[in-house]
Design an enzyme around this catalytic site. Sequence first.
Site, mmCIF file in Angstrom:
data_model
loop_
_atom_site.group_PDB
_atom_site.id
_atom_site.type_symbol
_atom_site.label_atom_id
_atom_site.label_comp_id
_atom_site.label_asym_id
_atom_site.label_seq_id
_atom_site.Cartn_x
_atom_site.Cartn_y
_atom_site.Cartn_z
ATOM 1 N N CYS A 91 0.813 -1.155 0.002
ATOM 2 C CA CYS A 91 0.048 0.019 -0.108
ATOM 3 C C CYS A 91 0.842 1.322 0.112
ATOM 4 O O CYS A 91 1.553 1.563 1.010
ATOM 5 C CB CYS A 91 -0.795 -0.047 1.171
ATOM 6 S SG CYS A 91 -2.098 1.368 1.383
ATOM 7 N N CYS A 254 -3.372 7.202 -4.522
ATOM 8 C CA CYS A 254 -3.259 5.815 -4.427
ATOM 9 C C CYS A 254 -1.508 5.640 -4.924
ATOM 10 O O CYS A 254 -1.248 5.685 -6.284
ATOM 11 C CB CYS A 254 -4.210 5.156 -5.364
ATOM 12 S SG CYS A 254 -3.831 3.465 -5.185
#
Length: 333
Positions: A91, A254
């Site tokens: 992530c 992101c």
Amino acid sequence: MHSSMIISAIDTHTEGMPTRVITGGIGTVPGTTMAERRTHFIEHLDGLRKLLVNEPRGHAAMSGAILQPATTDDGHYGVLFIEVSGLLPMCGHGTIGVATALVEAGMVPVTEPVTEIRLDTPAGRVVASVAVSNGHADAVTLRNVPAYCDSLDNDIEVPGLGTVRYDMAYGGNFYAIVDLATLDLPFDRAEKDRILASGLRIMQAINEFRRPVHPEDKQIAGCKHVLFLDPASEPAYTRHAMAIHPGWFDRSPCGTGTSALLARQHARGLLSGDQVLRNDSFIGTTFHARAVDTTTVGAAPAIVPAITGRAWLTGTANYLLDPTDPFPEGFVF
């Protein structure tokens, strides 16, 4: 105060997206690598993830990072990434949040103007270079795992949408990249419900008929993200809406998605060398990315992306579980 556990955390947000950085209370998860620890956590400890990200302690777009001892000799920490959809291999926004928290909490040796933090993740080694001034983490540049374009110009039949064309790329997770113009949808937050519903349908169709699998780690598979490009995007300046399973949007640009998009831009010849990609989120926040090296993933050409973004500390907390709490794993509403 009655509690069967006390879990300590530093809460952050990275360009709008939360990361609950778990600093204590869980202990060392069994496994010699972070990939093994991820598998063990999924099979035996997933209730802890649900407790921390679901309501009432979390929310429908909550994510977090569980700090672990490093699994390499030179690593500072290992990290397991949690969110409402499960445990991610990697992530990007979470890593930026982790690095910011480690610097500002003094949990790593801090040097100015740059502090380097080596993190072991289920997807592999990532390195965070934190720009520090007067003890404050101003920005983080993440050297991510290799990113590659899995395939271009794929067509898939999606119920309610017809034939959808997409590119599939990997930047730590798999991303289906779709031009919103092909679905006759505007890049407009007022249309978020229609965009999200389309994304979930596309994910389902891909996972049923063209499920992606990482060539070097079969545990990394499936598509839980659809990156919808703004039709007005340019090769070096993109905007997007990131739809994520089971039904929410990434608030940040992101990090792994930006890495995947960068690999796709290179595969299409839209960027070359170390050209910088500016990638904006659905709420208008920004990451900058560039390829700092080339490599291969399996037989596929790949790049090594460097992503720069910012995170801020929002609080500290000890999360408790009263033995009489009727929701020991939280709930999804």
